[in-house]
Design a protein around this motif. Structure first.
Motif, PDB file in Angstrom:
ATOM      1  N   LEU A   1       0.220  -1.555   0.317  1.00 49.08           N
ATOM      2  CA  LEU A   1       0.221   0.017   0.226  1.00 49.08           C
ATOM      3  C   LEU A   1       0.920   1.513  -0.212  1.00 49.08           C
ATOM      4  O   LEU A   1       0.233   2.556  -0.901  1.00 49.08           O
ATOM      5  CB  LEU A   1      -1.218   0.266   1.164  1.00 49.08           C
ATOM      6  N   GLU A   2       1.993   1.274   0.962  1.00 46.95           N
ATOM      7  CA  GLU A   2       2.848   2.706   0.388  1.00 46.95           C
ATOM      8  C   GLU A   2       3.333   2.606  -0.646  1.00 46.95           C
ATOM      9  O   GLU A   2       4.409   4.078  -1.251  1.00 46.95           O
ATOM     10  CB  GLU A   2       3.816   1.779   1.656  1.00 46.95           C
ATOM     11  N   HIS A   3       3.651   1.719  -1.187  1.00 45.01           N
ATOM     12  CA  HIS A   3       3.926   2.029  -2.691  1.00 45.01           C
ATOM     13  C   HIS A   3       3.316   2.183  -4.265  1.00 45.01           C
ATOM     14  O   HIS A   3       3.829   2.191  -5.007  1.00 45.01           O
ATOM     15  CB  HIS A   3       5.056   1.174  -3.057  1.00 45.01           C
ATOM     16  N   LEU A   4       1.996   2.310  -3.593  1.00 45.41           N
ATOM     17  CA  LEU A   4       0.989   2.801  -4.463  1.00 45.41           C
ATOM     18  C   LEU A   4       0.916   4.029  -4.665  1.00 45.41           C
ATOM     19  O   LEU A   4       1.335   4.905  -3.645  1.00 45.41           O
ATOM     20  CB  LEU A   4      -0.273   2.678  -3.761  1.00 45.41           C
ATOM     21  N   SER A   5       0.319   4.797  -5.670  1.00 49.46           N
ATOM     22  CA  SER A   5       0.860   6.541  -5.889  1.00 49.46           C
ATOM     23  C   SER A   5      -0.682   6.771  -4.902  1.00 49.46           C
ATOM     24  O   SER A   5      -1.294   6.005  -4.591  1.00 49.46           O
ATOM     25  CB  SER A   5       0.448   7.040  -6.906  1.00 49.46           C
ATOM     26  N   GLU A   6      -0.434   7.949  -4.749  1.00 49.74           N
ATOM     27  CA  GLU A   6      -1.688   9.120  -4.098  1.00 49.74           C
ATOM     28  C   GLU A   6      -2.869   8.548  -4.745  1.00 49.74           C
ATOM     29  O   GLU A   6      -4.378   8.824  -3.947  1.00 49.74           O
ATOM     30  CB  GLU A   6      -1.567  10.437  -4.115  1.00 49.74           C
TER      31      GLU A   6
END
Length: 110
Positions: free
Chosen positions: A95-100
């Motif tokens: 989830l941290e590596h997904l874009s905004e």
């Protein structure tokens, strides 16, 4: 003269005008017919016991089922090696590596 002279006596009637004689009772089956059925069932079960059906699979079918079992065992072993804590950490990392774009929008005051 009574107030109830015009009332007909007797039991109430069902709608449709049918009398109680229109209700048909089931006929009991004779014992000879029952015996015939029992004998037929026994003979059928004897025939069923005599006939054994063997299932022949082709080489391709056997290989396919073997590979399928191997893949399933691999999936099970992978799932069994990770603990819940590791799975949650991996999910959070993803989830941290997904874009905004994928972030949940804040709604309301606060």
């Amino acid at each position: 003269m009574s107030a109830y002279d015009h009332v007909s006596g007797g039991s109430l009637k069902f709608k449709g005008g049918g009398s109680s004689s229109s209700i048909k009772k089931k006929k009991k089956k004779s014992k000879s017919n029952h015996e015939k059925m029992v004998k037929a069932i026994e003979s059928a079960s004897d025939d069923h016991r005599k006939v054994t059906q063997t299932i022949h699979k082709t080489d391709a079918e056997r290989k396919f089922e073997e590979k399928k079992r191997e893949r399933q065992m691999e999936r099970v072993s992978k799932a069994a090696t990770k603990s819940h804590k590791e799975r949650v950490a991996e999910f959070n990392n993803k989830l941290e590596h997904l874009s905004e774009h994928h972030d949940l929008p804040k709604v309301g005051p606060g």
